[in-house]
Scaffold this motif. Structure first.
Motif, PDB file in Angstrom:
ATOM      1  N   ALA A   1      64.505  22.254  54.815  1.00 36.23           N
ATOM      2  CA  ALA A   1      63.564  23.217  55.357  1.00 36.23           C
ATOM      3  C   ALA A   1      62.694  23.726  54.219  1.00 36.23           C
ATOM      4  CB  ALA A   1      64.324  24.371  56.004  1.00 36.23           C
ATOM      5  N   GLN A   2      61.533  24.224  54.582  1.00 43.16           N
ATOM      6  CA  GLN A   2      60.564  24.586  53.548  1.00 43.16           C
ATOM      7  C   GLN A   2      61.148  25.531  52.507  1.00 43.16           C
ATOM      8  OE1 GLN A   2      56.465  25.142  54.612  1.00 43.16           O
ATOM      9  NE2 GLN A   2      56.315  26.977  53.361  1.00 43.16           N
ATOM     10  N   LYS A   3      60.994  25.121  51.252  1.00 42.47           N
ATOM     11  CA  LYS A   3      61.408  25.944  50.122  1.00 42.47           C
ATOM     12  C   LYS A   3      60.186  26.191  49.255  1.00 42.47           C
ATOM     13  CE  LYS A   3      66.155  24.166  49.853  1.00 42.47           C
ATOM     14  NZ  LYS A   3      66.855  25.435  50.075  1.00 42.47           N
ATOM     15  N   THR A   4      60.211  27.284  48.530  1.00 40.52           N
ATOM     16  CA  THR A   4      59.103  27.632  47.658  1.00 40.52           C
ATOM     17  C   THR A   4      59.605  27.768  46.225  1.00 40.52           C
ATOM     18  OG1 THR A   4      57.947  28.805  49.438  1.00 40.52           O
ATOM     19  CG2 THR A   4      57.292  29.316  47.182  1.00 40.52           C
ATOM     20  N   TYR A   5      58.901  27.141  45.303  1.00 36.86           N
ATOM     21  CA  TYR A   5      59.255  27.185  43.893  1.00 36.86           C
ATOM     22  C   TYR A   5      58.087  27.736  43.091  1.00 36.86           C
ATOM     23  CZ  TYR A   5      63.104  24.144  45.299  1.00 36.86           C
ATOM     24  OH  TYR A   5      64.226  23.624  45.915  1.00 36.86           O
ATOM     25  N   HIS A   6      58.401  28.703  42.249  1.00 35.77           N
ATOM     26  CA  HIS A   6      57.364  29.338  41.444  1.00 35.77           C
ATOM     27  C   HIS A   6      57.580  29.029  39.968  1.00 35.77           C
ATOM     28  CE1 HIS A   6      54.464  32.248  40.005  1.00 35.77           C
ATOM     29  NE2 HIS A   6      55.385  32.773  39.217  1.00 35.77           N
ATOM     30  N   PHE A   7      56.505  28.709  39.269  1.00 34.55           N
ATOM     31  CA  PHE A   7      56.554  28.420  37.840  1.00 34.55           C
ATOM     32  C   PHE A   7      55.492  29.241  37.121  1.00 34.55           C
ATOM     33  CE2 PHE A   7      57.918  24.651  40.164  1.00 34.55           C
ATOM     34  CZ  PHE A   7      59.182  24.461  39.638  1.00 34.55           C
ATOM     35  N   ASP A   8      55.885  29.810  35.974  1.00 33.93           N
ATOM     36  CA  ASP A   8      54.943  30.666  35.256  1.00 33.93           C
ATOM     37  C   ASP A   8      54.628  30.183  33.837  1.00 33.93           C
ATOM     38  OD1 ASP A   8      57.460  31.244  34.309  1.00 33.93           O
ATOM     39  OD2 ASP A   8      57.346  33.407  34.604  1.00 33.93           O
ATOM     40  N   TYR A   9      55.184  29.008  33.442  1.00 29.66           N
ATOM     41  CA  TYR A   9      54.858  28.466  32.124  1.00 29.66           C
ATOM     42  C   TYR A   9      54.816  26.939  32.152  1.00 29.66           C
ATOM     43  CZ  TYR A   9      55.403  32.915  29.687  1.00 29.66           C
ATOM     44  OH  TYR A   9      55.241  34.201  29.251  1.00 29.66           O
ATOM     45  N   TYR A  10      53.923  26.394  31.346  1.00 33.08           N
ATOM     46  CA  TYR A  10      53.909  24.965  31.033  1.00 33.08           C
ATOM     47  C   TYR A  10      54.336  24.835  29.573  1.00 33.08           C
ATOM     48  CZ  TYR A  10      51.980  20.536  29.366  1.00 33.08           C
ATOM     49  OH  TYR A  10      51.825  19.305  28.773  1.00 33.08           O
ATOM     50  N   VAL A  11      55.322  23.971  29.305  1.00 32.69           N
ATOM     51  CA  VAL A  11      55.850  23.787  27.953  1.00 32.69           C
ATOM     52  C   VAL A  11      55.946  22.298  27.651  1.00 32.69           C
ATOM     53  CG1 VAL A  11      57.806  24.186  26.414  1.00 32.69           C
ATOM     54  CG2 VAL A  11      57.184  25.930  28.057  1.00 32.69           C
TER      55      VAL A  11
END
Length: 218
Positions: free
Chosen positions: A18-28
């Motif tokens: 079922a729909q999940k949401t993933y949040h990212f705040d940095y690119y490394v």
């Protein structure tokens, strides 16, 4: 009865993905080099991070002749999510990621939990030079099939968020390595060298950029 269990399995699969949401705040990104006997392997590592959640890993995979993709590994739920990337390099926007599929992994959490239990990491010494922290770290790892000891020298730098865990996991090559070491404040992994058996590995921070990416799994 067979149709009932088939329907039940399909319903459970729908709930799982079922729909999940993933949040990212940095690119490394990191430069990596491994020396083993007469071989030298060089590579680059690219990740999207959630500084508030170490249990979600997102790796950007770049390959020749194959389109770049992002793979999210959701450890607690033992699921892989695949996304196509419309562009290879930072900066990224939400619309650059196209959801492809999800895969359920088998016994991954149990495997990682077992490895986490067997990996004994301790800080031997640490020094603080203004905002840079130098750590000497030893690890003893003993399993039914292997026993070895490694020594690492790592440089951390004070940072506004905790990003040290990502570099530690890469250098020690196991999930949860960042949870084995308590740092005095928020840090970012700058560089590290580790030696074990006849192998020496080096990892160095190449780039870190804040971003706001929210990905939905359908």
């Amino acid at each position: 009865m067979k149709n009932y269990f088939t329907a039940l399995f399909c319903f459970a699969s729908m709930l799982l993905f079922a729909q999940k949401t993933y949040h990212f705040d940095y690119y490394v990104s990191y430069n990596s080099e491994t020396l083993q006997k007469d071989k030298t392997l060089k590579s680059e590592c690219h990740n999207l991070l959630n500084s508030k959640n170490q249990d979600i890993s997102a790796k950007i995979i770049k390959r020749k002749r194959v389109k770049t993709e992002l793979v999210i590994l959701d450890y607690p739920n033992e699921i892989l999510h695949y996304f196509k990337l419309k562009k290879e390099n930072f900066p990224f926007k939400n619309e650059d990621f196209v959801y492809v599929k999800s895969e359920k992994l088998t016994s991954v959490k149990k495997q990682f939990d077992e490895e986490f239990k067997n990996r004994a990491i301790k800080v031997v010494s640490s020094e603080n030079h203004e905002n840079v922290y130098e750590y000497e770290i030893e690890e003893n790892n003993e399993t039914k099939t292997r026993k070895y000891q490694s020594k690492a020298h790592i440089s951390f730098k004070k940072y506004k968020d905790n990003l040290a865990f990502n570099g530690l996991e890469k250098l020690f090559d196991f999930y949860g390595a960042g949870k084995k070491i308590t740092l005095p404040e928020n840090m970012i992994f700058m560089s590290g060298t580790i030696e074990y058996d006849d192998t020496k590995s080096f990892l160095e921070l190449k780039e870190v950029e804040p971003l706001e990416i929210t990905l939905h799994v359908k």
